[in-house]
Design a protein around this motif. Structure first.
Motif, PDB file in Angstrom:
ATOM      1  N   PHE A  88       0.887  -1.231   0.067  1.00  0.00           N
ATOM      2  CA  PHE A  88      -0.074   0.073   0.094  1.00  0.00           C
ATOM      3  C   PHE A  88       0.679   1.045   0.041  1.00  0.00           C
ATOM      4  CE2 PHE A  88      -2.757  -3.199   2.232  1.00  0.00           C
ATOM      5  CZ  PHE A  88      -3.679  -3.260   1.351  1.00  0.00           C
ATOM      6  N   ASN A  89       0.204   2.179  -0.642  1.00  0.00           N
ATOM      7  CA  ASN A  89       1.002   3.562  -0.275  1.00  0.00           C
ATOM      8  C   ASN A  89       0.490   4.287   0.722  1.00  0.00           C
ATOM      9  OD1 ASN A  89       1.535   6.422  -0.636  1.00  0.00           O
ATOM     10  ND2 ASN A  89       1.809   6.294  -2.975  1.00  0.00           N
ATOM     11  N   ALA A  90       1.266   4.183   1.878  1.00  0.00           N
ATOM     12  CA  ALA A  90       1.088   4.747   3.357  1.00  0.00           C
ATOM     13  C   ALA A  90       0.776   6.036   3.234  1.00  0.00           C
ATOM     14  CB  ALA A  90       2.126   4.360   4.225  1.00  0.00           C
ATOM     15  N   THR A  91       1.207   6.906   2.540  1.00  0.00           N
ATOM     16  CA  THR A  91       0.860   8.556   2.328  1.00  0.00           C
ATOM     17  C   THR A  91      -0.700   8.674   1.906  1.00  0.00           C
ATOM     18  OG1 THR A  91       3.267   8.988   2.178  1.00  0.00           O
ATOM     19  CG2 THR A  91       1.593  10.644   1.913  1.00  0.00           C
ATOM     20  N   PHE A  92      -0.990   7.989   0.931  1.00  0.00           N
ATOM     21  CA  PHE A  92      -2.000   8.325   0.221  1.00  0.00           C
ATOM     22  C   PHE A  92      -3.201   7.262   0.408  1.00  0.00           C
ATOM     23  CE2 PHE A  92       1.135  10.791  -2.288  1.00  0.00           C
ATOM     24  CZ  PHE A  92       0.634  12.052  -1.843  1.00  0.00           C
ATOM     25  N   SER A  93      -3.076   6.560   1.169  1.00  0.00           N
ATOM     26  CA  SER A  93      -4.016   5.354   1.475  1.00  0.00           C
ATOM     27  C   SER A  93      -4.887   5.432   2.730  1.00  0.00           C
ATOM     28  CB  SER A  93      -3.545   3.957   1.228  1.00  0.00           C
ATOM     29  OG  SER A  93      -2.806   3.659  -0.174  1.00  0.00           O
ATOM     30  N   THR A  94      -5.899   4.936   2.897  1.00  0.00           N
ATOM     31  CA  THR A  94      -6.747   4.787   4.318  1.00  0.00           C
ATOM     32  C   THR A  94      -7.525   3.842   4.124  1.00  0.00           C
ATOM     33  OG1 THR A  94      -7.748   6.139   5.918  1.00  0.00           O
ATOM     34  CG2 THR A  94      -8.333   6.507   3.857  1.00  0.00           C
ATOM     35  N   ALA A  95      -8.102   3.301   5.431  1.00  0.00           N
ATOM     36  CA  ALA A  95      -9.112   2.178   5.465  1.00  0.00           C
ATOM     37  C   ALA A  95     -10.491   3.304   5.412  1.00  0.00           C
ATOM     38  CB  ALA A  95      -9.045   1.145   6.588  1.00  0.00           C
ATOM     39  N   VAL A  96     -11.424   2.704   4.914  1.00  0.00           N
ATOM     40  CA  VAL A  96     -12.666   3.458   5.008  1.00  0.00           C
ATOM     41  C   VAL A  96     -14.061   2.573   5.526  1.00  0.00           C
ATOM     42  CG1 VAL A  96     -12.161   5.273   3.173  1.00  0.00           C
ATOM     43  CG2 VAL A  96     -13.144   3.221   2.506  1.00  0.00           C
ATOM     44  N   LEU A  97     -14.985   2.893   6.115  1.00  0.00           N
ATOM     45  CA  LEU A  97     -15.756   2.106   6.318  1.00  0.00           C
ATOM     46  C   LEU A  97     -17.132   2.543   5.545  1.00  0.00           C
ATOM     47  CD1 LEU A  97     -17.688   2.225  10.064  1.00  0.00           C
ATOM     48  CD2 LEU A  97     -19.063   2.815   8.226  1.00  0.00           C
ATOM     49  N   LEU A  98     -17.471   1.306   4.914  1.00  0.00           N
ATOM     50  CA  LEU A  98     -18.740   1.526   3.989  1.00  0.00           C
ATOM     51  C   LEU A  98     -20.124   1.357   4.436  1.00  0.00           C
ATOM     52  CD1 LEU A  98     -17.222  -0.666   1.076  1.00  0.00           C
ATOM     53  CD2 LEU A  98     -16.875   1.964   1.520  1.00  0.00           C
TER      54      LEU A  98
ATOM     55  N   ASN B  17       0.237   6.444  17.402  1.00  0.00           N
ATOM     56  CA  ASN B  17       0.062   5.460  16.336  1.00  0.00           C
ATOM     57  C   ASN B  17      -1.178   5.044  15.868  1.00  0.00           C
ATOM     58  OD1 ASN B  17       2.909   4.347  16.258  1.00  0.00           O
ATOM     59  ND2 ASN B  17       2.664   3.706  18.386  1.00  0.00           N
ATOM     60  N   PHE B  18      -1.672   6.325  15.147  1.00  0.00           N
ATOM     61  CA  PHE B  18      -3.140   6.280  14.578  1.00  0.00           C
ATOM     62  C   PHE B  18      -2.828   6.685  13.078  1.00  0.00           C
ATOM     63  CE2 PHE B  18      -7.242   5.776  17.123  1.00  0.00           C
ATOM     64  CZ  PHE B  18      -6.653   5.149  17.823  1.00  0.00           C
ATOM     65  N   ILE B  19      -1.898   6.963  12.690  1.00  0.00           N
ATOM     66  CA  ILE B  19      -1.420   7.079  11.130  1.00  0.00           C
ATOM     67  C   ILE B  19      -0.040   6.794  10.891  1.00  0.00           C
ATOM     68  CG2 ILE B  19      -0.488   9.542  11.610  1.00  0.00           C
ATOM     69  CD1 ILE B  19      -2.441  10.337   9.174  1.00  0.00           C
ATOM     70  N   SER B  20       0.168   6.293   9.774  1.00  0.00           N
ATOM     71  CA  SER B  20       1.455   5.927   9.171  1.00  0.00           C
ATOM     72  C   SER B  20       2.155   7.389   8.914  1.00  0.00           C
ATOM     73  CB  SER B  20       1.560   5.070   8.259  1.00  0.00           C
ATOM     74  OG  SER B  20       0.932   3.823   8.575  1.00  0.00           O
ATOM     75  N   GLU B  21       3.580   6.994   9.174  1.00  0.00           N
ATOM     76  CA  GLU B  21       4.381   8.106   8.545  1.00  0.00           C
ATOM     77  C   GLU B  21       4.662   8.191   7.123  1.00  0.00           C
ATOM     78  OE1 GLU B  21       8.293   7.985  10.193  1.00  0.00           O
ATOM     79  OE2 GLU B  21       7.660   8.108  12.278  1.00  0.00           O
ATOM     80  N   ASP B  22       4.886   9.191   6.475  1.00  0.00           N
ATOM     81  CA  ASP B  22       4.875   9.303   4.937  1.00  0.00           C
ATOM     82  C   ASP B  22       5.947   8.168   4.557  1.00  0.00           C
ATOM     83  OD1 ASP B  22       3.597  11.572   5.538  1.00  0.00           O
ATOM     84  OD2 ASP B  22       4.905  12.846   4.730  1.00  0.00           O
ATOM     85  N   ASP B  23       5.569   7.512   3.006  1.00  0.00           N
ATOM     86  CA  ASP B  23       6.422   7.019   2.672  1.00  0.00           C
ATOM     87  C   ASP B  23       7.495   7.531   1.953  1.00  0.00           C
ATOM     88  OD1 ASP B  23       5.191   4.322   2.524  1.00  0.00           O
ATOM     89  OD2 ASP B  23       4.009   4.734   0.804  1.00  0.00           O
ATOM     90  N   GLU B  24       8.640   6.961   2.224  1.00  0.00           N
ATOM     91  CA  GLU B  24       9.835   7.701   1.848  1.00  0.00           C
ATOM     92  C   GLU B  24      10.248   7.350   0.237  1.00  0.00           C
ATOM     93  OE1 GLU B  24      13.035   6.427   4.335  1.00  0.00           O
ATOM     94  OE2 GLU B  24      12.261   7.225   5.862  1.00  0.00           O
TER      95      GLU B  24
END
Length: 735
Positions: A497-507, A727-734
């Protein structure tokens, strides 16, 4: 039963590894000579051998000692790869050790999956074939598995020579068993070299170390180890497991049916001299573990396939994996043609297992089912209240991990209020209650999921997974829709996954969606949510604003916008210099933490009307104790948020989700601010925590400026760094 357990391990290994990054390699990067099925078959064979190890702790101790005693300085000098740090070299050799000296199925699966990052970052750039193409990870795994299996074959073929090596010779004056094993490796590597194995040639040519490539370093570690109990015991356990397989093969009939014994083709595991009327379980013909299990002949239910259940009862690192003797598995066909695979936990077996464990060894109870990535197979784990109580009594903080190859649910037992469930279901005793936990792969054509994804133009990058917890008793049920704390769930993707521009969503069923706090590690996403629903991972990399091109924290703004936390203005701008309002901040926090107001809950503020866009988020963060109103009973939603108000709210956010106080930097203090006296006494502890967490700093003039405004850009900065700290969000992808 033993053979049946081995088949269960093989099947579980195949499906578990199929969901890991090991096989998430793009098709174009897999060489024509290496197929995924071949690799999985080899790893399954290795796993079956490792599962025969009698004392797994001996192997782990030997492996650890091997690495502790290694002469790393000599090895660093031998590996002559430019730009490869000593830490990288050590990581490579430790990763190889974890794979080649795994002691069971889970260690092999974890070691192989974990090694991918090390391989891709440190080793892959230096391994190129004759066409100057990098060696894909799957090829390297195939090479390792081939080396290990051929070495094991050598040991079996030369078993008679073992009497010349200690400890089989029983004389410490004789050569060590390690010499015999190293001879086996030398023979195998020489064979691979003669055969022109592409990986061997790449290692021998690109990774200079003896004549055996990087593996030579690992074998040198063994060769330089002195005669000690740990190494000897570990190697003896491993060789015995290999020879155990050889003995089983020799004892089989020549009809190529490894499940039958020599007694008149009797189908039972135990030798009963041809008597078919014993109580042992009837052995089935071996099947391909990657194929879905057949549907039962009777729609009312049938004995399920124990191979669907992960097999390992060793408590490693506080994790207990439930074996198939602790569950009863049945298949039930539904009216719409789906198959419910129900694994009911045996409470007595769980209680017996827990009696032998310390609370620290029972931090996590794991049950893993296999659904072969089939949305028509619905895995359900049923846990009787007696098992829940036994687990809670051993360790109230224990987590129940229920998983498939697609996803897993980590449910703290403290969230299961059996007394309340019994009351809600109208039963006299909580002993009548049973907990059902489901982790279901949602069908591609599911109407609710499709509507939410389409209506909101969401770019899905994983399967849709539905998580369900249900209390049942006397034919009645009650879904658990909300928890008092955040419950982790993991979702496995096909690619990183692209940690910077991705997220889980509830549908949601109404076609809307909500972002969920998510941590990413390669192709695995960990969701933090207080509710049950359908979830998926989405990527949103097409984010930009007209006025952030030169903004000092442009990346942070776009990151939180990609995760649907911050929003711009109607004209396409972000308006970074404008002061953020109290209502806007409340909405940011609600989206960041996935806080949703109860349907019948209203925040007790005189100036918040239900029809306002901010009514629900303010109500949600108020319920969480993160925001407060004015003394006159109003909330003042349009007022600018001051720095001191923002700090107090962030401090309450920390308290609400929990944080590691040991990570605070106690070397800094609010006393460092020139205007420390202007910070009100009631807020000083909160300001100091946020400063020590590194989420907020002073002004350029040395002041904290407690009553100054927070602009929208600064608010994004402190919110992003707060979420990273807890720890509720990932650090930016390098890049």
């Amino acid at each position: 039963m033993k053979k049946k357990l081995v088949r269960g391990v093989n099947g579980a290994l195949v499906t578990a590894l199929a969901a890991t990054p090991i096989l998430a390699t793009p098709v174009g990067s897999v060489s024509a000579d290496v197929s995924q099925s071949d690799v999985l078959e080899k790893l399954s064979t290795l796993s079956a051998i490792y599962e025969r190890i009698n004392d797994k702790a001996e192997v782990r101790d030997g492996r650890d000692y091997l690495l502790e005693e290694a002469e790393w300085s000599d090895i660093y000098e031998d590996i002559t790869i430019d730009d490869l740090s000593n830490d990288d070299k050590q990581d490579i050799l430790e990763g190889l050790s974890n794979i080649l000296y795994a002691s069971d199925f889970d260690e092999l699966a974890e070691a192989t999956s974990s090694f991918e990052t090390t391989y891709n970052n440190s080793l892959k750039p230096y391994l190129v074939d004759a066409d100057e193409e990098e060696i894909p990870f799957i090829d390297f795994v195939d090479f390792l598995a081939t080396v290990q299996l051929k070495t094991f074959d050598y040991i079996k073929e030369n078993e008679s020579e073992l009497d010349n090596y200690y400890p089989y010779s029983e004389s410490t004056d004789d050569p060590l068993l390690s010499e015999f094993i190293l001879d086996a490796y030398d023979e195998v590597l020489a064979e691979l070299k003669d055969d022109g194995n592409a990986v061997y040639e790449a290692m021998d040519g690109s990774v200079v170390l003896n004549s055996d490539g990087i593996l030579g370093a690992y074998f040198d570690v063994q060769d330089e180890s002195e005669n000690n109990e740990e190494i000897v015991a570990a190697q003896e356990e491993l060789v015995n497991a290999v020879l155990g397989e050889a003995n089983e093969e020799d004892g089989n009939d020549n009809d190529n049916d490894n499940d039958d014994n020599d007694n008149d083709n009797d189908d039972n595991d135990d030798n009963d001299n041809g008597n078919d009327n014993n109580d042992d379980e009837e052995e089935e013909e071996p099947t391909d573990p990657t194929e879905p299990a057949p549907n039962p002949t009777e729609p009312g239910g049938d004995d399920g396939d124990d191979d669907l259940v992960d097999v390992d009862v060793d408590p490693v690192d506080g994790q207990v994996i439930v074996d198939d003797e602790a569950v009863d598995v049945t298949d039930e066909e539904t009216e719409d043609g789906k198959t419910v695979v129900r694994a009911r936990v045996n409470a007595e077996r769980i209680q017996e297992a827990l009696e032998e464990l310390t609370p620290e060894q029972a931090q996590k109870i794991t049950i893993k089912l296999v659904n072969n990535n089939d949305a028509n197979r619905i895995p359900v784990v049923s846990v009787p209240s007696q098992a829940v109580k036994a687990i809670a009594e051993k360790n109230p903080n224990t987590v129940l991990e229920i998983g498939t190859e697609d996803a897993a649910y980590e449910l703290p037992v403290r969230e299961l209020n059996l007394q309340q469930f019994a009351q809600d279901l109208g039963v006299d005793s909580e002993d009548d209650v049973e907990i059902e936990i489901q982790v279901n792969l949602v069908a591609e054509d599911d109407a609710e999921a499709t509507t939410a994804l389409t209506n909101n133009n969401l770019n899905r990058t994983s399967s849709v997974i539905e998580f369900t917890v249900r209390a049942t008793a006397n034919g009645q049920s009650r879904d658990v829709t909300k928890f008092s704390s955040y419950v982790n769930r993991t979702v496995q993707g096909e690619n990183d996954f692209n940690a910077t521009f991705s997220t889980a969503v509830l549908l949601r069923p109404d076609g809307t969606f909500a972002p969920i706090p998510t941590l990413f590690a390669g192709s695995q996403a960990t969701l933090k949510s207080q509710t049950n629903s359908k979830y998926t991972i989405v990527e949103n990399d097409d984010v930009s604003f007209t006025d952030t091109t030169d903004l000092w924290n442009k990346d942070q703004v776009e990151k939180l916008a990609a995760k649907y936390i911050v929003q711009g203005k109607e004209d396409g701008s972000f308006d970074p210099q404008s002061a953020i309002t109290r209502s806007e901040f409340s909405a940011l926090v609600a989206r960041s933490l996935a806080l949703f107001a109860d349907e019948d809950a209203d925040a007790p503020f005189t100036d918040i009307r239900d029809e306002k866009w901010y009514a629900d988020p303010i109500s949600a963060v108020y319920e969480a104790g993160i925001v407060q109103g004015r003394e006159d009973g109003s909330f003042d939603p349009g007022a600018s948020l001051t720095r001191i108000e923002g700090v107090l709210m962030l401090d309450r956010l920390f308290e609400y989700v929990g944080f590691d106080a040991a990570q605070l930097n106690e070397d800094v203090s609010i006393d460092d601010f020139e205007d420390v006296g202007s910070i009100p006494a009631y807020a000083r502890d909160a300001v100091e925590r946020m400063v020590q967490a590194g989420v907020i700093n002073g002004r350029s003039n040395g002041n904290f400026d407690p009553y100054g405004d927070l602009d929208r850009a600064a608010m994004v900065k402190v919110l992003d760094e707060s979420l990273e700290f807890v720890n509720f969000i990932s650090e930016d992808d390098e890049e």
